[in-house]
Scaffold this active site. Structure first.
Site, PDB file in Angstrom:
ATOM      1  N   CYS A  46       0.848  -1.334   0.106  1.00 25.23           N
ATOM      2  CA  CYS A  46      -0.024   0.057   0.139  1.00 25.23           C
ATOM      3  C   CYS A  46       0.763   1.320   0.143  1.00 25.23           C
ATOM      4  O   CYS A  46       0.493   2.170  -0.776  1.00 25.23           O
ATOM      5  CB  CYS A  46      -0.695   0.159   1.249  1.00 25.23           C
ATOM      6  SG  CYS A  46      -2.112  -1.013   1.267  1.00 25.23           S
ATOM      7  N   ASP A 138     -20.864  12.565 -14.181  1.00 25.47           N
ATOM      8  CA  ASP A 138     -22.431  12.227 -13.918  1.00 25.47           C
ATOM      9  C   ASP A 138     -22.762  11.668 -12.698  1.00 25.47           C
ATOM     10  O   ASP A 138     -23.864  10.968 -12.523  1.00 25.47           O
ATOM     11  CB  ASP A 138     -23.023  11.651 -15.240  1.00 25.47           C
ATOM     12  CG  ASP A 138     -22.388  10.225 -15.856  1.00 25.47           C
ATOM     13  OD1 ASP A 138     -21.229  10.045 -14.955  1.00 25.47           O
ATOM     14  OD2 ASP A 138     -22.882   9.626 -16.620  1.00 25.47           O
TER      15      ASP A 138
HETATM   16  C1  BEZ Z   1       0.634  -4.860   1.576  1.00 31.01           C
HETATM   17  O1  BEZ Z   1       0.089  -3.667   1.703  1.00 31.01           O
HETATM   18  O2  BEZ Z   1       1.861  -4.942   1.796  1.00 31.01           O
HETATM   19  C2  BEZ Z   1      -0.205  -5.853   2.195  1.00 31.01           C
HETATM   20  C3  BEZ Z   1      -1.547  -5.567   2.787  1.00 31.01           C
HETATM   21  C4  BEZ Z   1      -2.162  -6.568   3.487  1.00 31.01           C
HETATM   22  C5  BEZ Z   1      -1.996  -8.139   2.761  1.00 31.01           C
HETATM   23  C6  BEZ Z   1      -0.584  -8.275   2.145  1.00 31.01           C
HETATM   24  C7  BEZ Z   1       0.022  -7.213   1.730  1.00 31.01           C
END
Ligand code: BEZ
Length: 221
Positions: A46, A138
């Site tokens: 992330c 929209d």
């Molecule tokens: C990640 O963002 O690295 C991750 C998050 C949850 C499960 C596996 C990877």
């Protein structure tokens, strides 16, 4: 499981975010929007995704697309995580250029069908998958993709599909495999040859195929 289908109106949900409480439709205004969800704050994949999104945020702005992320942690966590994200983005002195929705009760993730039942936190609660919604002016859903938590997305591909969505919203064309702006586009099957000839002044070329059917029609926009 509840979720959104292409063409559905995105719910006008209220949420706490890193820029305060929002009503989603007001946040979007008349712009295109992109909402991307993340499994959790302070997780490795992330963080690389958000750092990339921050780095190329001007490209979304150029296309008139408002960005917003979502993760199932609090605003306080998001604010702290954002500093890590900007450091990884090599812009440690700058704020994250888009807000993050706090969905610590998972209410929105359930409403929008974003949870991944196979990916659980230490308490056995499901995490959010890597969901992307592109929303048109929209307020309708124009594109939806869903990756599992273990696979990071490609944000350059998101810019590419936005270019296609914005072009095909205006012109009666479709974009072929690996299309990029400037490449030839395809005439949509519902247009007759006569309609295509009058709509596309640069001309239409047809690729021959063994069936003899003349459906591979290209034009330059
Ligand atoms: C990640 O963002 O690295 C991750 C998050 C949850 C499960 C596996 C990877």
């Amino acid at each position: 499981m509840p979720g959104l289908l292409l063409g559905d109106e995105i719910p006008n949900f209220e949420a706490d975010t890193t820029i305060g409480r929002i009503k989603f439709h007001d946040f979007l205004g008349n712009s295109w929007g992109i909402l991307f969800s993340h499994p959790r704050d302070f997780t490795p994949v992330c963080t690389t995704e958000l750092a990339c999104a921050a780095k190329i945020s001007n490209e979304f702005k150029k296309r008139g697309v408002k960005m917003i992320a979502l993760s199932i942690d609090s605003v306080a966590d998001h604010n702290s995580w954002s500093k890590d994200v900007m450091a990884v983005s090599k812009k440690a002195d700058t704020d994250l250029p888009f807000p993050i929705i706090a969905d610590d009760k998972r209410e929105l993730s359930v409403l929008l069908g974003m949870l991944d039942p196979d990916e659980k936190d230490k308490d056995g609660m499901p995490l959010t998958a890597r969901c992307v919604f592109v929303i048109g002016p929209d307020k309708k859903l124009k594109l939806s993709i869903l990756y599992p938590a273990t696979t990071g997305r490609n944000f350059d591909e998101l810019l590419r599909v936005i270019d296609s969505l914005q072009l095909t919203a205006q012109k009666k064309v479709a974009t072929p495999v690996d299309w990029k702006p400037g490449d030839k586009v395809m005439v949509i099957p519902s247009l007759s040859d006569a309609e295509a000839a009058s709509l596309f002044p640069n001309g239409v070329t047809t690729e021959e195929v063994p069936s003899g059917k003349k459906y591979l029609r290209y034009t330059q926009i």
